[in-house]
Design an enzyme around this catalytic site. Structure first.
Site, mmCIF file in Angstrom:
data_model
loop_
_atom_site.group_PDB
_atom_site.id
_atom_site.type_symbol
_atom_site.label_atom_id
_atom_site.label_comp_id
_atom_site.label_asym_id
_atom_site.label_seq_id
_atom_site.Cartn_x
_atom_site.Cartn_y
_atom_site.Cartn_z
ATOM 1 N N ARG A 184 58.580 65.524 -44.459
ATOM 2 C CA ARG A 184 57.880 65.180 -43.389
ATOM 3 C C ARG A 184 58.428 65.031 -41.993
ATOM 4 N NH1 ARG A 184 52.561 61.105 -42.615
ATOM 5 N NH2 ARG A 184 51.482 62.971 -43.687
ATOM 6 N N HIS A 199 49.809 71.001 -41.849
ATOM 7 C CA HIS A 199 49.746 70.023 -42.844
ATOM 8 C C HIS A 199 48.910 70.430 -44.106
ATOM 9 C CE1 HIS A 199 49.879 66.218 -44.724
ATOM 10 N NE2 HIS A 199 49.010 65.321 -43.825
ATOM 11 N N GLN A 205 47.518 68.489 -47.068
ATOM 12 C CA GLN A 205 46.253 67.917 -46.678
ATOM 13 C C GLN A 205 45.011 68.672 -46.918
ATOM 14 O OE1 GLN A 205 45.670 64.404 -45.685
ATOM 15 N NE2 GLN A 205 43.829 65.026 -46.461
ATOM 16 N N ASP A 208 40.125 64.637 -36.824
ATOM 17 C CA ASP A 208 41.662 63.802 -36.759
ATOM 18 C C ASP A 208 41.727 63.008 -35.631
ATOM 19 O OD1 ASP A 208 44.148 62.992 -37.814
ATOM 20 O OD2 ASP A 208 45.030 65.235 -37.462
ATOM 21 N N CYS A 212 41.514 63.118 -42.581
ATOM 22 C CA CYS A 212 42.702 63.218 -43.330
ATOM 23 C C CYS A 212 43.169 61.724 -43.288
ATOM 24 C CB CYS A 212 43.836 63.852 -42.680
ATOM 25 S SG CYS A 212 44.411 63.634 -41.043
ATOM 26 N N ARG A 259 44.693 63.711 -52.720
ATOM 27 C CA ARG A 259 46.166 64.306 -52.314
ATOM 28 C C ARG A 259 46.895 63.829 -53.340
ATOM 29 N NH1 ARG A 259 48.130 63.642 -47.218
ATOM 30 N NH2 ARG A 259 49.711 64.525 -47.788
HETATM 31 N N1 NVA Z 1 47.587 65.010 -37.022
HETATM 32 C C1 NVA Z 1 48.091 63.859 -37.339
HETATM 33 C C2 NVA Z 1 47.720 63.772 -38.918
HETATM 34 C C3 NVA Z 1 48.116 62.611 -39.596
HETATM 35 C C4 NVA Z 1 48.032 62.548 -41.233
HETATM 36 C C5 NVA Z 1 49.508 63.507 -37.186
HETATM 37 O O1 NVA Z 1 50.181 64.504 -37.086
HETATM 38 O O2 NVA Z 1 49.703 62.356 -36.816
HETATM 39 N N1 CP Z 2 46.811 61.999 -44.087
HETATM 40 C C1 CP Z 2 48.096 61.803 -44.252
HETATM 41 O O1 CP Z 2 48.944 62.473 -44.485
HETATM 42 O O2 CP Z 2 48.232 60.543 -44.133
HETATM 43 P P1 CP Z 2 49.671 59.755 -43.949
HETATM 44 O O3 CP Z 2 49.983 59.904 -42.605
HETATM 45 O O4 CP Z 2 49.287 58.268 -44.428
HETATM 46 O O5 CP Z 2 50.521 60.237 -45.097
#
Ligand code: NVA
Ligand code: CP
Length: 321
Positions: free
Chosen positions: A105, A132, A135, A240, A280, A308
């Site tokens: 990540r 992502h 997800q 989101d 998500c 997930r």
């Molecule tokens: N769009 C959000 C998703 C978190 C799981 C982010 O990138 O922070």
């Molecule tokens: N939805 C998701 O990816 O959550 P986290 O940021 O907690 O991993």
């Protein structure tokens, strides 16, 4: 790098592979529910690298690897030399000599691509600023299970076809044109879905992602400004946060730009009567979603979060096979 497979984008799988992942994820959900062990990948070691915060991805991947019989090595932001500037291409080659797969990540999508280019083991995108995919895999498992309505019956020969169920529905995205929106666009292109996105001016999805989905894909993808127009008659409504990780300093400006883009009861009323709500997580109640929607009967967010685990097990089984 041999014929290893990666999962950086939904375009890294075929329609048939995507459907097989959803079917296997549903089987794995059932096996866990009836407490049947399924340690199908004993002794496999998976590195989980986090350059951004995480709750679901961190825990679901670690539990997934463990329940498949393997071991996860979790590296947070300050745990490895990446945090002190060691090149990702060096990290990729070293980690490949210890581990059977790497999940990462991070911020720029090019970092995941570079990791995958230099790694000799499968690389999984656990979220970038662009995409992502893990997800949306879980999201579509959630949609499939809900609408196929076979949740309590377990795997049988007569389970409805994944692609037919998913293609029989209409999808809406409301809010930021962020990594999740981009991945829904990929899903629509890959699987042939009907997707409408409502995003404010200046916060539209990535134009290259959109162009690729329209050129290569089989879906119907519209980007509009009006949330009601996007949601009208839709079966799945997703949103989101307005300010994703890395955009925290824009949070106040974004709150102003996204006025009218929160998913509340009135907006859900414009959707199909059977519509489900997905997010998500993490969520900001009172911003992109009202408390009554996320806690209400249309909300599938807790099942979505659980999925997930199951869908990533299916993904790990496939990549580690
Ligand atoms: N769009 C959000 C998703 C978190 C799981 C982010 O990138 O922070
Ligand atoms: N939805 C998701 O990816 O959550 P986290 O940021 O907690 O991993």
């Amino acid at each position: 790098m041999g014929n290893k497979r990666d999962f950086l984008s939904l375009w890294d799988v075929t329609q048939a592979e995507f459907a097989a992942l959803i079917r296997r994820a549903e089987e794995l959900r059932f096996l866990r529910q009836v407490r049947t062990p399924h340690a199908t990948r004993p002794g496999r070691v998976v590195a989980l690298i986090f350059e951004k915060a995480s709750t679901r991805t961190r825990v679901s991947f670690e539990v997934a690897v463990w329940e498949l019989g393997g071991h996860a090595v979790v590296l947070g932001r300050n745990d490895s030399q990446l945090g002190r500037g060691e090149p990702i291409k060096d990290t990729a080659r070293v980690m490949s000599r210890y581990c059977h797969a790497i999940m990462v990540r991070t911020f720029g999508h090019e970092r995941v691509k570079e990791l995958a280019d230099y790694a000799t083991v499968p690389v999984i995108n656990g979220l970038t600023d662009l995409l992502h995919p893990c997800q949306v895999l879980a999201d579509l498992q959630t949609v499939y299970a809900h609408y196929a309505n076979h949740a309590s019956k377990g795997p049988t020969a007569s389970v409805p076809d994944v692609l037919s169920v998913l293609r029989g529905l209409r999808y809406a995205w409301v809010g930021d044109g962020n990594n999740m929106a981009n991945t829904w666009i990929e899903a629509a292109g890959l699987l042939g879905l009907d997707l409408a996105l409502a995003c404010p001016a200046g916060y539209q999805p990535n134009p290259d992602v959109l162009e690729t989905a329209r050129r290569k894909g089989h879906g119907r993808i519209q980007v509009v400004l009006d949330p009601r127009q996007a949601v009208a008659g839709r079966h799945v409504v997703s949103t989101d946060v307005f300010a994703s990780m890395g955009k925290e300093e824009e949070a106040e400006a974004r709150k102003r730009a996204f006025v009218g883009y929160g998913v509340d009861r009135a907006l859900m009323a414009a959707a199909d009567g059977s519509a489900i709500f997905l997010h998500c997580l993490p969520a900001h109640r009172g911003e992109e979603v009202s408390d009554e929607v996320i806690e209400g009967p249309a909300s599938q967010v807790w099942q979505e979060a659980e999925n997930r685990l199951h869908s990533q097990k299916a993904l790990l089984e496939w990549l580690l096979s």
